[in-house]
Write an enzyme that holds these catalytic residues in place. Structure first.
Site, PDB file in Angstrom:
ATOM      1  N   HIS A 168       9.350 -23.415  15.235  1.00  0.00           N
ATOM      2  CA  HIS A 168      10.784 -23.700  15.142  1.00  0.00           C
ATOM      3  C   HIS A 168      11.236 -24.832  16.081  1.00  0.00           C
ATOM      4  O   HIS A 168      11.914 -25.764  15.667  1.00  0.00           O
ATOM      5  CB  HIS A 168      11.615 -22.455  15.474  1.00  0.00           C
ATOM      6  CG  HIS A 168      11.217 -21.238  14.694  1.00  0.00           C
ATOM      7  ND1 HIS A 168      10.794 -21.297  13.388  1.00  0.00           N
ATOM      8  CD2 HIS A 168      11.195 -19.921  15.019  1.00  0.00           C
ATOM      9  CE1 HIS A 168      10.533 -20.079  12.954  1.00  0.00           C
ATOM     10  NE2 HIS A 168      10.756 -19.220  13.928  1.00  0.00           N
ATOM     11  N   ASP A 187       8.767 -22.127   7.574  1.00  0.00           N
ATOM     12  CA  ASP A 187       9.372 -22.082   8.908  1.00  0.00           C
ATOM     13  C   ASP A 187      10.851 -21.889   8.620  1.00  0.00           C
ATOM     14  O   ASP A 187      11.537 -22.842   8.210  1.00  0.00           O
ATOM     15  CB  ASP A 187       9.139 -23.405   9.647  1.00  0.00           C
ATOM     16  CG  ASP A 187       9.767 -23.380  11.035  1.00  0.00           C
ATOM     17  OD1 ASP A 187      10.765 -22.651  11.211  1.00  0.00           O
ATOM     18  OD2 ASP A 187       9.275 -24.078  11.925  1.00  0.00           O
ATOM     19  N   HIS A 188      11.335 -20.667   8.803  1.00  0.00           N
ATOM     20  CA  HIS A 188      12.674 -20.382   8.264  1.00  0.00           C
ATOM     21  C   HIS A 188      13.770 -21.212   8.947  1.00  0.00           C
ATOM     22  O   HIS A 188      14.850 -21.385   8.399  1.00  0.00           O
ATOM     23  CB  HIS A 188      12.992 -18.880   8.291  1.00  0.00           C
ATOM     24  CG  HIS A 188      13.380 -18.360   9.647  1.00  0.00           C
ATOM     25  ND1 HIS A 188      12.466 -18.056  10.610  1.00  0.00           N
ATOM     26  CD2 HIS A 188      14.585 -18.099  10.195  1.00  0.00           C
ATOM     27  CE1 HIS A 188      13.097 -17.631  11.693  1.00  0.00           C
ATOM     28  NE2 HIS A 188      14.395 -17.637  11.468  1.00  0.00           N
ATOM     29  N   LYS A 209      17.739 -23.297   7.617  1.00  0.00           N
ATOM     30  CA  LYS A 209      19.086 -23.039   8.161  1.00  0.00           C
ATOM     31  C   LYS A 209      19.987 -24.229   7.845  1.00  0.00           C
ATOM     32  O   LYS A 209      19.588 -25.384   7.970  1.00  0.00           O
ATOM     33  CB  LYS A 209      19.025 -22.824   9.680  1.00  0.00           C
ATOM     34  CG  LYS A 209      18.427 -21.487  10.075  1.00  0.00           C
ATOM     35  CD  LYS A 209      18.462 -21.326  11.571  1.00  0.00           C
ATOM     36  CE  LYS A 209      17.657 -20.122  12.025  1.00  0.00           C
ATOM     37  NZ  LYS A 209      18.360 -18.867  11.975  1.00  0.00           N
ATOM     38  N   LYS A 224      13.182 -14.404  25.048  1.00  0.00           N
ATOM     39  CA  LYS A 224      13.735 -13.119  24.591  1.00  0.00           C
ATOM     40  C   LYS A 224      14.472 -12.493  25.763  1.00  0.00           C
ATOM     41  O   LYS A 224      14.160 -12.771  26.925  1.00  0.00           O
ATOM     42  CB  LYS A 224      12.600 -12.168  24.189  1.00  0.00           C
ATOM     43  CG  LYS A 224      11.703 -12.714  23.100  1.00  0.00           C
ATOM     44  CD  LYS A 224      12.202 -12.306  21.751  1.00  0.00           C
ATOM     45  CE  LYS A 224      11.248 -12.712  20.648  1.00  0.00           C
ATOM     46  NZ  LYS A 224      11.946 -12.912  19.371  1.00  0.00           N
ATOM     47  N   LYS A 271       4.801 -17.545   8.770  1.00  0.00           N
ATOM     48  CA  LYS A 271       4.258 -17.848  10.075  1.00  0.00           C
ATOM     49  C   LYS A 271       3.805 -16.549  10.747  1.00  0.00           C
ATOM     50  O   LYS A 271       4.279 -15.500  10.337  1.00  0.00           O
ATOM     51  CB  LYS A 271       5.286 -18.585  10.933  1.00  0.00           C
ATOM     52  CG  LYS A 271       6.526 -17.755  11.274  1.00  0.00           C
ATOM     53  CD  LYS A 271       7.333 -18.407  12.329  1.00  0.00           C
ATOM     54  CE  LYS A 271       6.846 -18.028  13.691  1.00  0.00           C
ATOM     55  NZ  LYS A 271       7.368 -16.721  14.155  1.00  0.00           N
ATOM     56  N   ARG A 326       0.821  -1.219   0.000  1.00  0.00           N
ATOM     57  CA  ARG A 326       0.000   0.000   0.000  1.00  0.00           C
ATOM     58  C   ARG A 326       0.851   1.262   0.000  1.00  0.00           C
ATOM     59  O   ARG A 326       0.343   2.348  -0.242  1.00  0.00           O
ATOM     60  CB  ARG A 326      -0.932  -0.005   1.208  1.00  0.00           C
ATOM     61  CG  ARG A 326      -2.086  -0.973   1.039  1.00  0.00           C
ATOM     62  CD  ARG A 326      -2.762  -1.247   2.344  1.00  0.00           C
ATOM     63  NE  ARG A 326      -1.803  -1.760   3.325  1.00  0.00           N
ATOM     64  CZ  ARG A 326      -2.089  -2.023   4.589  1.00  0.00           C
ATOM     65  NH1 ARG A 326      -3.283  -1.816   5.037  1.00  0.00           N
ATOM     66  NH2 ARG A 326      -1.170  -2.504   5.411  1.00  0.00           N
ATOM     67  N   GLU A 370      17.482 -15.769  22.909  1.00  0.00           N
ATOM     68  CA  GLU A 370      17.815 -14.540  22.175  1.00  0.00           C
ATOM     69  C   GLU A 370      18.059 -13.405  23.161  1.00  0.00           C
ATOM     70  O   GLU A 370      17.305 -13.261  24.129  1.00  0.00           O
ATOM     71  CB  GLU A 370      16.645 -14.135  21.276  1.00  0.00           C
ATOM     72  CG  GLU A 370      16.308 -15.123  20.203  1.00  0.00           C
ATOM     73  CD  GLU A 370      15.104 -14.673  19.378  1.00  0.00           C
ATOM     74  OE1 GLU A 370      15.309 -14.163  18.272  1.00  0.00           O
ATOM     75  OE2 GLU A 370      13.970 -14.788  19.866  1.00  0.00           O
ATOM     76  N   ASP A 376       5.040 -18.131  19.024  1.00  0.00           N
ATOM     77  CA  ASP A 376       6.021 -17.512  18.124  1.00  0.00           C
ATOM     78  C   ASP A 376       7.174 -18.469  17.816  1.00  0.00           C
ATOM     79  O   ASP A 376       7.699 -18.480  16.712  1.00  0.00           O
ATOM     80  CB  ASP A 376       6.564 -16.235  18.791  1.00  0.00           C
ATOM     81  CG  ASP A 376       7.509 -15.462  17.895  1.00  0.00           C
ATOM     82  OD1 ASP A 376       7.180 -15.286  16.705  1.00  0.00           O
ATOM     83  OD2 ASP A 376       8.581 -15.031  18.373  1.00  0.00           O
TER      84      ASP A 376
HETATM   85  C1  BG6 Z   1      10.942 -15.626  14.167  1.00  0.00           C
HETATM   86  C2  BG6 Z   1      10.252 -15.109  15.400  1.00  0.00           C
HETATM   87  O1  BG6 Z   1      10.165 -16.618  13.552  1.00  0.00           O
HETATM   88  O2  BG6 Z   1      12.203 -16.161  14.519  1.00  0.00           O
HETATM   89  C3  BG6 Z   1      11.127 -14.073  16.098  1.00  0.00           C
HETATM   90  O3  BG6 Z   1       9.012 -14.523  15.038  1.00  0.00           O
HETATM   91  C4  BG6 Z   1      12.499 -14.627  16.366  1.00  0.00           C
HETATM   92  O4  BG6 Z   1      10.505 -13.636  17.301  1.00  0.00           O
HETATM   93  C5  BG6 Z   1      13.092 -15.223  15.106  1.00  0.00           C
HETATM   94  O5  BG6 Z   1      13.317 -13.566  16.829  1.00  0.00           O
HETATM   95  C6  BG6 Z   1      14.374 -15.956  15.414  1.00  0.00           C
HETATM   96  O6  BG6 Z   1      14.972 -16.336  14.220  1.00  0.00           O
HETATM   97  P1  BG6 Z   1      16.546 -16.473  14.098  1.00  0.00           P
HETATM   98  O7  BG6 Z   1      16.763 -16.961  12.703  1.00  0.00           O
HETATM   99  O8  BG6 Z   1      17.112 -15.102  14.351  1.00  0.00           O
HETATM  100  O9  BG6 Z   1      16.950 -17.461  15.148  1.00  0.00           O
END
Ligand code: BG6
Length: 513
Positions: free
Chosen positions: A255, A192-193, A197, A355, A163, A57, A231, A250
Site C-alpha cells: 500500500h 492491492d485494495h 480507493k 497498528k 496480498k 471447506r 490505524e 503487510d
Molecule cells: C490490509 C492489511 O491490506 O490493509 C491490514 O493486511 C490493514 O493489516 C488494512 O488493516 C488497512 O486497510 P484500510 O482500507 O482499512 O486502510
C-alpha cells in the site's frame, strides 16, 4: 462523479461472467467481496448472465451460504441492509460448493458447473478465479486450476491473487513463475485494495489532469514528502498471519509504496494499464537501495505494548491471540526513502505505518521549500508554517493547501490558512468501496489498478535489506510504544534529525458524511 478510470482497452459492458471465489466462507468474502458484488449489482454493472460460485471447506449448502452472505451484506454494505425485492433477484446468482482445495473433484465440479452455464447462456463465459485464501493455498489452487482443465478457454480466464504476494523476493519470484506457467500476465490480477480507493485514484487525476502543480512537482520546490497510514485497530484475530508478515510486509511493501509511486511517477502517455504500471516500476527501480549497514539510519521498527485506545484499555501485541509471548514482529515501521532520478534527487520520502496508534488516518503531505528570501520581518509571522499540500485519503477524503495569508487588521501579521476541497462538499453521489472498483475492473479486463509481476518484485527488492536485517537482529527491545500513541520515539527522531516532524492535518467530518 465518474469514479473509474477508463483505459483504452476497457468497455463498460461486462460480458457473461462466472466468479469462482476460493475461500468463500472466509472473512474477506463476507465483509468485502460479496457486499462489493452486491453493490455492483445495485448499480447495474452486473450482466444478466452472471454467477458467483463460492467454494470452501466449510460444511454449508447454497441456502446456508446465501443466508451467511446476506448477513454480511446487511452488516457491511455501504448501501445498508439489502431490500427484499433486490435480494430476491440477486440471490439467484449465488451458489456454493463444499470442497477441499487439494481435491481434484472440487475442480471437476466447478468445471461442470461453468460448462453447464455456458450451454444455458449460449455465449462465451468469462471465468474469474478469485483466491480469497491465505497465501499457503495460492500455489495449490493455481496449479489445480491448471491441471483440471479449467483453463481450457484460456483467453476467457482471469486469476485474482490477494496480498501478500510472497513473503520476500524469492517467494514472490517463485509465485510469479508458477502463475506465468499457467496464465498470461494480462490474466493475473494482483490485488492491492489501496489502488481501488477513490482518493488514491484521485491522485492520478489531481496530478495528471491539472497543469498547475506540475511545474513545481519536483526537487526544486518540494522539500520532502510524508506518507502516514496509521490505524487504531490492533491485529484483530489475524495473529497467525501477522506473525509471518509484520508492518513492513503487510503495509509498506504494497500500500505505502504504491502511494509513493503515485506521487513520484512521471506522467503516463495514456491510461493504458501497462503504460501506467511502467511509470510506477520506474519509480520503484529508482529508489535508492538501503544497505544492511544503513538500515538503522533509514528505518525504524516498533511494537505496541498495552495502553489505551479511545478510552478503552487494550493489551500489547505479545498478548494478542496466536502471537508468541516473545514475538519480535514489528507492528510499526517508518522508512526514509530517496528516489535517485532527476525529478526527486535529494528529496526524502518519509513513510510510516502502525497498528494501535493514536488515530486512524491515511494521509500524504507534500511540504514545499521555504521562500528563497524572507521579506517580512520575523515579528509579522505568528505561526510560520511552510506551504503544504495534504492529500487526505481516509477517513475523510479531501485535499488541503496550506499557505500564508495576511490577518485582517491594520498591522501586517501573517498566519497560515487552508484552501480546502472536501469530497463530501462537492459530490453527493455515494463513493464506491475499493473492492467494487477493483472487481468491476476485473470483470471488464482492465488491469490498470493492479500490480504487475515485476512491480511486486521491484517493491520487494527495495525492502529486502530491511527485512533481512530486522530478522537477523532478534532483540529489538520490544514493546517500544504504548498502544494509543504516535509510535516509537525513534520514529520521531528519524524525521527530526532532518529538521522535520510528522504532520497530520486531519479533515473534519461533514454533517452529510
Ligand atoms: C490490509 C492489511 O491490506 O490493509 C491490514 O493486511 C490493514 O493489516 C488494512 O488493516 C488497512 O486497510 P484500510 O482500507 O482499512 O486502510
Amino acid at each position: 462523479m465518474e469514479s473509474k478510470i477508463k483505459t483504452m482497452e476497457s468497455t463498460d459492458n461486462v460480458g457473461a461472467t462466472v466468479i469462482v471465489i476460493f475461500g468463500a466462507a472466509g472473512d474477506l468474502t463476507w465483509r468485502k467481496l460479496m457486499p462489493a458484488i452486491y453493490n455492483l449489482y445495485l448499480d447495474k454493472w452486473i450482466p444478466d448472465h452472471f454467477a458467483v460460485l463460492g467454494v470452501a471447506r466449510s460444511d454449508m449448502n447454497t441456502e446456508d451460504f446465501i443466508k451467511h452472505i446476506h448477513e454480511g451484506i446487511d452488516k457491511f454494505s455501504r448501501t445498508g441492509k439489502a431490500k427484499k425485492e433486490d435480494w430476491d433477484t440477486f440471490e439467484k446468482y449465488v451458489s456454493y460448493k463444499k470442497g477441499d482445495f487439494s481435491d481434484a473433484a472440487t475442480y471437476t465440479a466447478i468445471h461442470e458447473q461453468i460448462d453447464q452455464l455456458e450451454k444455458d447462456w449460449a455465449e462465451p463465459v468469462n471465468r474469474v478465479y478469485y483466491m480469497a485464501v491465505p497465501p499457503v493455498f495460492f500455489e495449490e489452487i493455481a496449479t489445480k486450476i491448471g491441471e483440471s482443465g479449467l483453463l481450457k478457454n484460456k483467453e476467457l480466464s482471469r486469476i485474482v491473487v490477494e496480498k501478500p504476494f510472497g513473503h520476500d523476493l524469492d517467494s514472490a519470484k517463485h509465485l510469479n513463475c508458477l502463475l506465468h506457467g499457467l496464465f498470461d500476465e494480462s490474466q493475473i490480477y494482483r490485488i492491492d485494495h489501496y489502488l481501488g480507493k477513490e482518493t488514491v485514484q484521485n491522485i492520478l487525476a489531481f496530478r495528471f489532469a491539472n497543469a498547475m502543480f506540475e511545474p513545481i512537482w519536483n526537487r526544486n520546490y518540494i522539500d520532502h514528502v510524508q506518507i502516514t497510514v496509521s490505524e487504531q485497530m490492533g491485529i484483530e484475530n489475524r495473529g497467525n498471519y501477522y506473525e509471518t508478515a509484520g508492518a513492513l510486509s503487510d503495509m509498506i511493501q504494497n500500500h505505502l509504496l504504491q502511494l509513493l509511486c503515485l506521487i513520484a511517477m512521471e506522467a503516463p502517455v495514456s491510461f493504458e494499464a501497462n503504460e501506467v504500471r511502467n511509470r510506477k516500476v520506474d519509480v520503484l527501480n529508482a529508489i535508492r537501495k538501503i544497505t544492511s549497514e544503513q538500515v538503522h539510519k533509514y528505518a525504524v521498527r516498533g511494537q505496541y505494548g498495552d495502553g489505551w485506545v479511545e478510552g478503552k484499555r487494550v493489551k500489547g501485541y505479545r498478548l494478542e491471540p496466536d502471537v508468541s509471548k516473545t514475538s519480535n514482529k514489528e507492528t510499526f515501521a517508518a522508512v526514509k526513502f530517496f528516489i535517485d532520478n532527476w525529478r526527486w534527487q535529494g528529496v526524502p520520502f518519509y513513510v510510516r505505518t502502525g497498528k494501535r496508534m493514536n488515530e486512524s488516518i491515511s494521509v500524504i503531505t507534500i511540504q514545499f521549500r521555504p521562500v528563497p528570501h524572507q521579506s517580512f520581518p520575523p515579528e509579522t509571522a505568528e505561526n510560520w508554517q511552510p506551504n503544504r499540500l495534504v492529500l487526505n485519503i481516509q477517513p475523510h477524503m479531501g485535499i488541503q493547501l496550506r499557505f500564508q495569508s495576511k490577518r485582517p487588521g491594520l498591522k501586517m501579521l501573517l498566519t497560515p490558512v487552508d484552501m480546502l476541497f472536501k469530497y463530501s462538499d462537492s459530490y453527493t453521489a455515494g463513493t464506491p468501496e475499493a473492492y467494487e472498483t477493483l472487481l468491476l475492473d476485473i470483470f471488464q479486463g482492465d488491469a490498470t489498478l493492479f500490480m504487475r509481476g515485476d512491480q511486486v518484485e521491484a517493491a520487494w527488492k527495495v525492502l529486502i535489506p530491511i527485512v533481512h536485517t530486522w530478522n537477523a537482529n532478534t532483540s529489538p527491545n520490544f514493546p517500544n510504544y504504548a498502544a494509543g500513541t504516535h509510535g516509537p520515539e525513534d520514529a520521531e527522531a528519524l524525521i527530526a534529525k532532518d529538521g522535520h516532524n510528522w504532520i497530520v492535518m486531519p479533515l473534519e467530518k461533514n454533517e452529510n458524511e
